[in-house]
Write an enzyme that holds these catalytic residues in place. Structure first.
Site, mmCIF file in Angstrom:
data_model
loop_
_atom_site.group_PDB
_atom_site.id
_atom_site.type_symbol
_atom_site.label_atom_id
_atom_site.label_comp_id
_atom_site.label_asym_id
_atom_site.label_seq_id
_atom_site.Cartn_x
_atom_site.Cartn_y
_atom_site.Cartn_z
ATOM 1 N N HIS B 65 0.934 -1.221 0.022
ATOM 2 C CA HIS B 65 -0.111 0.000 0.004
ATOM 3 C C HIS B 65 0.838 1.434 0.115
ATOM 4 O O HIS B 65 0.733 2.419 -0.661
ATOM 5 C CB HIS B 65 -0.848 -0.181 1.186
ATOM 6 C CG HIS B 65 -1.718 1.258 1.352
ATOM 7 N ND1 HIS B 65 -1.522 2.097 2.445
ATOM 8 C CD2 HIS B 65 -2.758 1.783 0.666
ATOM 9 C CE1 HIS B 65 -2.207 3.238 2.469
ATOM 10 N NE2 HIS B 65 -3.222 2.818 1.315
ATOM 11 N N GLU B 68 1.992 1.803 -3.375
ATOM 12 C CA GLU B 68 1.219 2.299 -4.306
ATOM 13 C C GLU B 68 1.011 3.919 -4.178
ATOM 14 O O GLU B 68 1.003 4.628 -5.181
ATOM 15 C CB GLU B 68 -0.241 1.561 -3.827
ATOM 16 C CG GLU B 68 -1.558 2.372 -4.408
ATOM 17 C CD GLU B 68 -2.774 2.775 -3.648
ATOM 18 O OE1 GLU B 68 -2.928 4.096 -3.415
ATOM 19 O OE2 GLU B 68 -3.052 1.596 -3.098
ATOM 20 N N HIS B 69 1.110 4.499 -2.820
ATOM 21 C CA HIS B 69 1.230 5.802 -2.653
ATOM 22 C C HIS B 69 2.457 6.547 -3.398
ATOM 23 O O HIS B 69 2.243 7.515 -3.950
ATOM 24 C CB HIS B 69 1.338 6.231 -1.332
ATOM 25 C CG HIS B 69 0.013 6.324 -0.652
ATOM 26 N ND1 HIS B 69 -0.521 7.466 0.162
ATOM 27 C CD2 HIS B 69 -1.249 5.412 -0.245
ATOM 28 C CE1 HIS B 69 -1.796 7.320 0.574
ATOM 29 N NE2 HIS B 69 -2.094 5.966 0.177
ATOM 30 N N GLU B 140 -4.322 7.979 7.029
ATOM 31 C CA GLU B 140 -5.399 7.049 6.450
ATOM 32 C C GLU B 140 -5.712 5.839 7.304
ATOM 33 O O GLU B 140 -6.585 5.403 7.474
ATOM 34 C CB GLU B 140 -4.660 6.737 5.113
ATOM 35 C CG GLU B 140 -5.667 5.533 4.413
ATOM 36 C CD GLU B 140 -5.068 5.446 2.989
ATOM 37 O OE1 GLU B 140 -3.952 5.900 2.695
ATOM 38 O OE2 GLU B 140 -5.690 4.593 2.216
#
Lengths: 422, 425
Positions: B65, B68-69, B140
């Protein structure tokens, strides 16, 4: 795409959008009325009770089975706010006839079922079944309480409630727990009968069938719809910001703070205002996204929304409690930049591209077209798509800055954690 | 390109595997203005332990993740901005076993496709940019942790599974992401973002040859090394922990009950459709059980269930807002036992099968559903557009066997959330 709009009977409008490309057809029947504290709770409860059972399909299982036999058709009730109107009704989505395994027609039975749910409910002694009303009152009460579970939604809702207190726009969409508790089967049935005669109605179809066939199907499905004096949707009232903004906070056991800001944005140049909002905080190239989130890492999200029909802008963000003041100041300083015309041509060009892309791709989704049609019917703002796009393209940086200058801070709401000093 | 027609659902699909191993799938959509590109790697939150260049790597929870950012950063700016200047709002998600980047647009499709393929295939991280992202991702994670739906689901998986990485949060924890460095991100990109581990799906009105030539031109020529992954030992079917109760700041109690099923490796698609049908027959909106529980006020409209598969993982689950989760969970088991004993009504079975066929067909209205389905099918070895034929092959005996075997006490775990106010009382 050719859209036909016609008045089937006084106050009952039919919107027809032919499209052969979809795998499914979409039918919608919606009732609109001005939001008022007295009618939001029964308005939210009614479609849920109607969805429980009809004369023919007395309970939810019978209704579900009828939908299964229509190849898993979807029938959902909606309760929406469009401008200062409450809209409730039903959406029905069903596969296109060409995919039915036995070659059967699905539009007609779908329209029948939709009409049945609206007009021929399961009743007992001239009112709704008390068990259904009580059950749905519990569900609606739970739904009102559960708004608390999504802290982002909750903070946004609280902001609007506080900022628009005393206006139709500030009345909660689902009503209050107390108003729901006060409803009973007889009162709801009275409301139902009154509303069938007085609410403005919007019917919608998008799919592969010819207009005449859809009209026939809807007329048949909606047979018995009473005639009456139907009330036109109301236009939102614009209100000025107070001389000093109001600051409110609330404490809860949460790990992330929510900071929401509400602005009055009465600019008459609404197309420029649409773009000003995007440049400010409405897309991934916006000032809020690039500065408050990316550059300063002050929050996971920070975005703005322009409620065009009401002429307000809201900002919502999720932040560390300790960053409250910095985030607050930074959001306002980004707004000042937009108001001063301090943005690059690419920031405006990007906003235009994103907006125009969203407008153009609307015709690829029946649900989005339905939503848009309903919004236009509620606000009376009918816009031709190509004219709108041409005007958006012509908006200058000066027009954007001028529209942004109409924005005045009204209310700031902060949801903070327990034991955190602000 | 290979052209496959699917007359029963009115679709055509073009496929090709490029010399570098990239799978390209094009789903033409005549009449649509929107064009959609979805570029994905078979790499997700579960892929924490893998072998690269002969060496086993253990990476921190949340790294897929995090990667991905950071993929949106490019040497000359930010890819997200480049795309949104062209009207294409790009987005991405990291799932348990997939990471995907996508956009849709009505104009400049080819230009946007180049940007997409380029930023996902060329990593560019600095210590500074990686450190800066930590704050954003931590926010997040905190936001996710405040969400009851996520919490009740994650606790269920942690109950069902002992060691499978499905029990670990996809985004990791605020602590686990502290260990992530540019070096680990580069290593993961090298391992998993090679063309032979990826798929490009384009949906809409496009010229197929142009898509292929852009992919050939922008992407690396080398396919990359095959990757070995370790999801831990295969698990027994008994659950790790019977139940978990978690207090949260919520208005109504919620629960999820789950039943651990054999993960299976032959015909995953058929297993998933059997699981979904079994779920609907057992507790779907038109089932006798749903009706009874709803009428008794034990469940409300939030109640629902499904069947889910992940590497080494398969489970049927159901839940929603509920004040008496144990009672509902017991009712589900009793009903499954009854259906296994007395058999499923043939007419009802046909009705549910017809409904599920229609629902599968209606879901093809979403370009994202189409692309995710194509990628998932390719990564797991099946063709998702064959669903009409697979439904034909399933009988009610399959459903009865599924219920008899899986919906039993030993395989059951229950995750419950209770409002703080009640927990303190």
């Amino acid at each position: 795409m050719r859209t036909v709009r016609k008045e089937l009977s006084p106050g009952v409008f039919f919107n027809y959008i032919p499209a052969k490309k979809f795998k499914n057809g979409l039918l919608s029947v919606q009732l609109l009325m001005p939001i008022s504290a007295e009618t939001v709770a029964p308005g939210a409860l009614l479609p849920a009770v109607l969805r429980r059972g009809t004369e023919r399909c007395r309970d939810m299982r019978a209704l579900s089975c009828a939908l299964d036999l229509l190849y898993g058709a979807g029938l959902s009730y909606t309760v929406r706010k469009k401008g200062e109107n409450q809209c409730f009704g039903f959406l029905m989505s069903f596969i296109d006839d060409q995919y039915a395994l036995g070659g059967e027609k699905l539009l007609e039975p779908s329209a029948d079922l939709l009409g049945e749910v609206l007009l021929r409910p399961a009743t007992e002694n001239g009112a709704f079944l008390p068990a259904y009303v009580d059950g749905e009152k519990d569900n609606l009460t739970d739904a009102i309480r559960s708004i608390l579970d999504d802290k982002r939604d909750y903070a946004d809702k609280r902001l609007i409630e506080e900022m628009c207190r005393g206006e139709r726009y500030g009345i909660p969409r689902l009503g209050t727990e107390e108003a729901v508790a006060a409803l009973d089967s007889a009162a709801l049935y009275d409301f139902y009968q009154r509303i069938l005669m007085t609410a403005h109605m919007e019917l919608f179809y998008c799919g592969s069938a010819e207009q005449e066939r859809v009209e026939d199907a809807l007329r048949h499905g909606l047979r018995g719809l009473p005639h009456g004096e139907r009330v036109e949707p109301t236009r939102s009232i614009r209100v000025a910001a107070p001389a000093q903004p109001r600051y409110l906070d609330e404490t809860m056991d949460v790990t992330q703070g929510k900071l929401s800001l509400g602005f009055r944005a009465p600019a008459e140049d609404e197309h420029a205002m649409l773009l000003a909002n995007l440049v400010f905080g409405g897309y991934s190239n916006s000032k809020l996204f690039l500065n408050v989130r990316e550059k300063l890492s002050l929050c996971y999200y920070a975005s703005s929304a322009y409620h065009r029909s009401k002429g307000i802008v809201t900002v919502s963000s999720g932040i560390e409690f300790a960053d409250y003041q910095r985030a607050h100041d930074e959001i306002l300083s980004q707004l000042k930049a937009v108001q001063a015309g301090d943005f690059e041509p690419r920031e405006l060009d990007g906003a235009k591209s994103v907006l125009i892309n969203a407008i153009r791709s609307r015709e690829d989704s029946g649900m989005r077209m339905e939503e848009n049609t309903l919004g236009q019917a509620a606000t009376g703002l009918w816009e031709d798509e190509e004219t709108l796009i041409a005007d958006l393209q012509a908006v200058t940086p000066e027009r954007v800055a001028a529209a942004a200058q109409s924005m005045a801070l009204d209310t700031v709401y902060f949801l903070k954690g327990e034991g955190d000093a602000k | 390109m290979t052209k496959t027609e699917y007359p029963r659902i009115g679709e055509t699909v073009l496929t090709e595997t490029l010399p570098n191993g990239l799978r390209v799938v094009i789903v033409p959509k005549p009449g649509y203005r929107k064009r959609y590109a979805f570029f994905t790697t078979r790499y997700g939150g579960m892929d924490m332990r893998f072998k690269l260049d002969g060496v086993w790597h253990d990476t921190p929870a949340g790294i897929a993740h995090y990667l991905e950012h950071k993929m949106f950063d490019t040497e000359d700016g930010d890819a997200m901005q480049a795309l949104s200047l062209n009207g294409a709002e790009p987005n991405a998600f990291t799932a348990n076993s997939m990471t995907a980047y996508y956009f849709d647009c009505t104009e400049h499709f080819e230009e946007n496709l180049r940007v997409l393929l380029s930023f996902v295939s060329v990593p560019y991280f600095t210590q500074e940019s990686v450190d800066k992202e930590r704050g954003i991702i931590a926010q997040e994670i905190r936001m996710t942790e405040d969400g009851p739906d996520w919490r009740v689901y994650k606790n269920l998986l942690a109950c069902l599974y002992r060691s499978n990485p499905a029990r670990v949060p996809i985004a990791g924890t605020v602590e686990s992401i502290q260990e992530i460095t540019p070096e680990t991100l580069y290593a993961c990109h090298k391992a998993f973002y090679a063309p032979s581990n990826m798929l490009l799906c384009v949906v809409g009105n496009v010229d197929a040859d142009t898509v292929l030539s852009i992919a050939n031109e922008v992407l690396p020529a080398e396919p990359g090394e095959p990757i070995e992954r370790d999801y831990g030992a295969e698990e027994e079917l008994s659950v790790f922990q019977k139940s978990m109760t978690f207090p949260m700041e919520i208005a109504s109690p919620q629960f999820l009950v789950g039943f651990k099923c054999p993960a299976g490796d032959d015909d995953l698609f058929r297993q998933s459709l059997i699981g979904e049908l079994a779920c609907d027959i057992l507790l779907g909106d038109s089932s006798p059980l749903f009706m009874r529980l709803y009428d008794e006020g034990l469940i409300n409209g939030s109640f629902g269930g499904d069947f889910d598969q992940l590497p080494g993982v398969a489970y049927l689950f159901a839940g929603g807002e509920c004040k008496e989760p144990e009672k509902v969970s017991q009712a589900i088991m009793d009903e499954a036992a009854r259906l296994a004993r007395e058999g499923v009504d043939e007419t009802f079975y046909q009705q549910i099968r017809r409904a599920n066929f229609g629902a599968s067909l209606r879901s093809l209205g979403s370009f994202e559903n189409i692309a995710v389905g194509m990628a998932d099918g390719y990564f797991r070895g099946f063709d998702p557009y064959r669903f009409p034929e697979v439904y034909d092959s399933i009988t009610k005996a399959d459903i009865e066997a599924f219920l008899r075997e899986n919906i039993v006490e030993e395989r059951r775990a229950i995750s419950m959330l209770v409002p703080k106010s009640e927990a303190n009382a």
